[in-house]
Design a protein around this motif. Sequence first.
Motif, PDB file in Angstrom:
ATOM      1  N   LEU A   3      17.600   0.809  15.076  1.00 36.09           N
ATOM      2  CA  LEU A   3      16.284   0.754  14.448  1.00 36.09           C
ATOM      3  C   LEU A   3      16.446   0.988  12.951  1.00 36.09           C
ATOM      4  CD1 LEU A   3      13.128   0.793  14.537  1.00 36.09           C
ATOM      5  CD2 LEU A   3      13.330   3.275  14.878  1.00 36.09           C
ATOM      6  N   LYS A   4      15.910   0.057  12.160  1.00 31.65           N
ATOM      7  CA  LYS A   4      15.911   0.240  10.703  1.00 31.65           C
ATOM      8  C   LYS A   4      14.476   0.464  10.257  1.00 31.65           C
ATOM      9  CE  LYS A   4      18.988  -1.489   8.070  1.00 31.65           C
ATOM     10  NZ  LYS A   4      19.911  -2.320   7.255  1.00 31.65           N
ATOM     11  N   ILE A   5      14.221   1.619   9.609  1.00 28.94           N
ATOM     12  CA  ILE A   5      12.879   1.976   9.155  1.00 28.94           C
ATOM     13  C   ILE A   5      12.812   1.790   7.649  1.00 28.94           C
ATOM     14  CG2 ILE A   5      11.127   3.783   9.056  1.00 28.94           C
ATOM     15  CD1 ILE A   5      12.483   5.116  11.441  1.00 28.94           C
ATOM     16  N   GLU A   6      11.925   0.886   7.215  1.00 26.44           N
ATOM     17  CA  GLU A   6      11.742   0.635   5.790  1.00 26.44           C
ATOM     18  C   GLU A   6      10.545   1.443   5.302  1.00 26.44           C
ATOM     19  OE1 GLU A   6      10.243  -2.978   2.928  1.00 26.44           O
ATOM     20  OE2 GLU A   6      11.310  -3.514   4.778  1.00 26.44           O
ATOM     21  N   LEU A   7      10.764   2.283   4.306  1.00 29.57           N
ATOM     22  CA  LEU A   7       9.735   3.197   3.829  1.00 29.57           C
ATOM     23  C   LEU A   7       9.331   2.868   2.398  1.00 29.57           C
ATOM     24  CD1 LEU A   7      11.447   6.499   4.979  1.00 29.57           C
ATOM     25  CD2 LEU A   7       9.485   5.448   6.084  1.00 29.57           C
ATOM     26  N   GLU A   8       8.080   3.106   2.086  1.00 29.69           N
ATOM     27  CA  GLU A   8       7.657   3.154   0.699  1.00 29.69           C
ATOM     28  C   GLU A   8       7.922   4.561   0.179  1.00 29.69           C
ATOM     29  OE1 GLU A   8       4.123   0.001   0.097  1.00 29.69           O
ATOM     30  OE2 GLU A   8       3.532   1.967   0.773  1.00 29.69           O
ATOM     31  N   ARG A   9       8.103   4.693  -1.113  1.00 24.44           N
ATOM     32  CA  ARG A   9       8.386   6.010  -1.675  1.00 24.44           C
ATOM     33  C   ARG A   9       7.148   6.889  -1.723  1.00 24.44           C
ATOM     34  NH1 ARG A   9      13.533   6.004  -3.392  1.00 24.44           N
ATOM     35  NH2 ARG A   9      14.452   3.979  -3.831  1.00 24.44           N
ATOM     36  N   VAL A  10       5.960   6.285  -1.627  1.00 22.27           N
ATOM     37  CA  VAL A  10       4.731   7.078  -1.629  1.00 22.27           C
ATOM     38  C   VAL A  10       4.760   8.043  -0.454  1.00 22.27           C
ATOM     39  CG1 VAL A  10       2.231   7.029  -1.446  1.00 22.27           C
ATOM     40  CG2 VAL A  10       3.409   5.230  -2.720  1.00 22.27           C
ATOM     41  N   GLY A  11       4.688   9.333  -0.757  1.00 15.03           N
ATOM     42  CA  GLY A  11       4.641  10.329   0.304  1.00 15.03           C
ATOM     43  C   GLY A  11       5.996  10.838   0.736  1.00 15.03           C
ATOM     44  N   PHE A  12       7.075  10.121   0.400  1.00 11.29           N
ATOM     45  CA  PHE A  12       8.389  10.532   0.864  1.00 11.29           C
ATOM     46  C   PHE A  12       9.346  10.849  -0.271  1.00 11.29           C
ATOM     47  CE2 PHE A  12       6.729   7.989   4.370  1.00 11.29           C
ATOM     48  CZ  PHE A  12       6.882   8.891   5.403  1.00 11.29           C
ATOM     49  N   GLY A  13       9.125  10.294  -1.462  1.00 17.23           N
ATOM     50  CA  GLY A  13      10.101  10.490  -2.525  1.00 17.23           C
ATOM     51  C   GLY A  13      11.454   9.987  -2.065  1.00 17.23           C
ATOM     52  N   GLU A  14      12.485  10.802  -2.278  1.00 21.88           N
ATOM     53  CA  GLU A  14      13.827  10.426  -1.832  1.00 21.88           C
ATOM     54  C   GLU A  14      14.153  11.014  -0.460  1.00 21.88           C
ATOM     55  OE1 GLU A  14      15.644   8.259  -3.366  1.00 21.88           O
ATOM     56  OE2 GLU A  14      14.298   8.095  -5.089  1.00 21.88           O
ATOM     57  N   GLY A  55     -10.853  10.113  -1.005  1.00 24.03           N
ATOM     58  CA  GLY A  55     -10.264  11.334  -0.472  1.00 24.03           C
ATOM     59  C   GLY A  55      -9.547  11.153   0.844  1.00 24.03           C
ATOM     60  N   HIS A  56      -8.901   9.989   1.025  1.00 23.91           N
ATOM     61  CA  HIS A  56      -8.178   9.794   2.278  1.00 23.91           C
ATOM     62  C   HIS A  56      -6.914   8.956   2.050  1.00 23.91           C
ATOM     63  CE1 HIS A  56     -10.823   6.147   2.215  1.00 23.91           C
ATOM     64  NE2 HIS A  56      -9.719   5.568   2.634  1.00 23.91           N
ATOM     65  N   VAL A  57      -6.058   8.950   3.062  1.00 27.02           N
ATOM     66  CA  VAL A  57      -4.790   8.224   3.048  1.00 27.02           C
ATOM     67  C   VAL A  57      -4.731   7.346   4.293  1.00 27.02           C
ATOM     68  CG1 VAL A  57      -2.287   8.473   3.256  1.00 27.02           C
ATOM     69  CG2 VAL A  57      -3.542   9.981   1.732  1.00 27.02           C
ATOM     70  N   GLY A  86      -0.834  15.263  -5.036  1.00 26.00           N
ATOM     71  CA  GLY A  86      -0.682  13.820  -4.989  1.00 26.00           C
ATOM     72  C   GLY A  86      -0.833  13.253  -3.591  1.00 26.00           C
ATOM     73  N   TYR A  87      -1.485  14.008  -2.722  1.00 24.07           N
ATOM     74  CA  TYR A  87      -1.706  13.588  -1.330  1.00 24.07           C
ATOM     75  C   TYR A  87      -0.380  13.411  -0.572  1.00 24.07           C
ATOM     76  CZ  TYR A  87      -6.635  12.603  -2.414  1.00 24.07           C
ATOM     77  OH  TYR A  87      -7.948  12.696  -2.763  1.00 24.07           O
ATOM     78  N   LYS A  88       0.683  14.010  -1.071  1.00 22.70           N
ATOM     79  CA  LYS A  88       1.996  13.811  -0.447  1.00 22.70           C
ATOM     80  C   LYS A  88       2.033  14.300   1.001  1.00 22.70           C
ATOM     81  CE  LYS A  88       4.808  13.960  -4.654  1.00 22.70           C
ATOM     82  NZ  LYS A  88       5.868  14.712  -5.382  1.00 22.70           N
ATOM     83  N   ARG A  89       1.498  15.498   1.214  1.00 25.71           N
ATOM     84  CA  ARG A  89       1.554  16.053   2.565  1.00 25.71           C
ATOM     85  C   ARG A  89       0.774  15.187   3.546  1.00 25.71           C
ATOM     86  NH1 ARG A  89      -0.265  22.089   2.787  1.00 25.71           N
ATOM     87  NH2 ARG A  89       1.503  22.182   1.367  1.00 25.71           N
ATOM     88  N   THR A  90      -0.422  14.759   3.142  1.00 24.35           N
ATOM     89  CA  THR A  90      -1.232  13.918   4.014  1.00 24.35           C
ATOM     90  C   THR A  90      -0.562  12.567   4.244  1.00 24.35           C
ATOM     91  OG1 THR A  90      -3.255  14.985   3.258  1.00 24.35           O
ATOM     92  CG2 THR A  90      -3.495  12.852   4.310  1.00 24.35           C
ATOM     93  N   ALA A  91       0.058  12.012   3.189  1.00 20.95           N
ATOM     94  CA  ALA A  91       0.743  10.727   3.326  1.00 20.95           C
ATOM     95  C   ALA A  91       1.868  10.818   4.346  1.00 20.95           C
ATOM     96  CB  ALA A  91       1.287  10.282   1.973  1.00 20.95           C
ATOM     97  N   LYS A  92       2.639  11.905   4.299  1.00 21.75           N
ATOM     98  CA  LYS A  92       3.727  12.082   5.259  1.00 21.75           C
ATOM     99  C   LYS A  92       3.189  12.173   6.683  1.00 21.75           C
ATOM    100  CE  LYS A  92       7.102  14.462   2.306  1.00 21.75           C
ATOM    101  NZ  LYS A  92       7.863  15.713   2.121  1.00 21.75           N
ATOM    102  N   ARG A  93       2.143  12.985   6.867  1.00 25.44           N
ATOM    103  CA  ARG A  93       1.620  13.180   8.221  1.00 25.44           C
ATOM    104  C   ARG A  93       1.007  11.900   8.766  1.00 25.44           C
ATOM    105  NH1 ARG A  93      -1.124  19.227   7.508  1.00 25.44           N
ATOM    106  NH2 ARG A  93       0.864  20.349   7.355  1.00 25.44           N
TER     107      ARG A  93
END
Length: 514
Positions: A3-14, A55-57, A86-93
Amino acid sequence: MKLKIELERVGFGEQASEPFHIGKLFFEEVETVYEPSEDADLHLRIEVRVDEAGGHVTAQAKLTDRADGTVCEWTHTRAAAQRDEGYKRTAKRAANYALLQVLGEYTGMEQPWGTLTGVRPTKLMHNLMMKNNSIEACKQVLRDEYLVTEPKVELLAEIAQRQLNVIPDLFRLDREVSVYIGIPFCPTKCAYCTFPAYDIRGNTGSVDAFLEGLHVEIREMGRWMRAAGVSITTIYWGGGTPTSITAEQMESLFVTMREAFPGMDRVRELTVEAGRPDTITEDKIEVMKRFGVDRISINPQSFTQATLDTIGRHHTVTETIEKFNLARRLGMNNINMDLIIGLPNEGMAELERTLEQTGKLMPESLTVHTLSFKRASRMTKNKDAYEVAERDEITEMIKLTSDWTERRGYVPYYMYRQKNILGNQENVGYALKGYESLYNILMMEERQTIIGLGCGAVSKVLFPKVEHEDGYEQRIERFPNPKEPAAYNQAYREYIEKKIRLLDEAYGLGVAPS
C-alpha cells in the motif's frame, strides 16, 4: 500487496507516522509519500481542505486498486477548535478518520481501536473525563471521533473509573514522584524481548561495576529528593530480572535505598519483578520480606513447556509452580503473574491449559500481554521461524481471557498498547480487588514524574500544567539512561548531573549534585 499512501503536507508536515501505522493495521507493506506516485498497484491519496472562515476541516481519502480497477472513497468533515494551531490537529484526525474508513471498506476488516495508534488510550479517556462531566459523553467521543468499537469503549471506561477509585488523588500527584530501578541482567534473553537484558552468566565484573554506579545514583537522587522536598509514591524494581543478582547484592541495594530515599515509611507500594522463576531463591525472598517489599511478579508467560523452550525462557513449568508456592509459604501475599497471548505455536488449547494452571495458583494480579513483534527482538529478526496465531484466533483468545478473569473475580485496572501487536489488540492488567498495582497505573497514565535509575531506565519528567480555554497542556521530557552496562558504568555520573538539571528545571529549583 504493498500500500502506498500519498499525503498532502497540510496537517502532517514532514511527519506521517499515524497514517503509516494505520496502514500497517491492514497491510504488511506500507509506504507514505508526498509526491504523486504511479508505481504502486494499491494507491491511496489523502487530501485535506481547511475552511478557516467556516471553522472546519474536510479530508478525502481515495483508494485505487490499479490491478482490478476498484476505487473506494471516503470524505470526512469536522469542526476545529479555536486553539488548534493552523488546524493541524483537526486535519490529522480528519485524515486518519477518512483513511481508516476507506481501508476498512476495501479490506472488510474492522479495527477494534479505530484510529488510535498510541500506547495509552486510557490517558485519552482520563483527559476526556476531565473535560466532560458525563462518562457517556466521553464514550460518545471515542465512538464518533476515533471510531473505537463498543467493547473497547466499555473497557476504557471501566479501567479509567477504577483507576480513580484505586488512586483517588491520581490527578494531584504531579509534585510527588515514583522511582523505577532497572537491573539489566537475566539468566537468558527471551526471543520476543527488547528490554535491557544481558546474560548474567560470566558477567560478574560488569555486574559489580554496574551495582557500584547504581548505589551512587540512588544516593544522589535521594539527596536531590530530600533537598527538593519531594516525596515518593511508589518504587518498582524492573529490568531485566532484578532477582538475577544475589541476595547479598539485593540487600545492599535495599540498605542504600532506605538510607538515601526520603519518607520510605510513607511509600505506598514497593514492587520487585522476580519475573524469571529460575532466579527466585528462599534467601532472596527473605531479603525482600525484611525490607518491606509488598508485591512481586513471577512470570510464567505460558504453562506449555515446548513454548518456553522455543522462546528461550530456560525454566520449566514445574519450576514456576514450585517457586510460586515457595513465595506463598514465605508470606508473599501479593503476587503478580504475566501471561502472553499468541506465543509461537500456541492457540486456544494451549491458552486454556495456561489459564487452568493459573487458576490453581490464583495470583493476586495477572497481566495479560498480546504478543508484539518488537523491532529489535530475535523473534522479529527471524519472523519466518515463528508460527503465530491469526487475527481471528487472537480475538477469540482475548475474549476467552476476559471471560476467564471475570468469572474468577479479577477486574481490569490498567492497559496499554504496542506497535505491531497481534490482532491490533492490547495488554491488560487484571487484579483481585484491592491488589491493583499503583506503579503500573501511575507509569502508564503519566500523571507524575517517574525517576529512572539504573541501566536502560527512562525518566519521564512532568513539567507544570499550562491551563487554557480548551483544558491544559503538559510538557513531558524523557531522559533515558544508557542501555548497555558498559556504557552505564562509564557515564553514570554524567547522566546523574544531566538528570538533576532537568528535574531542577521542572520543579523550579537550583539544587546541584555534590
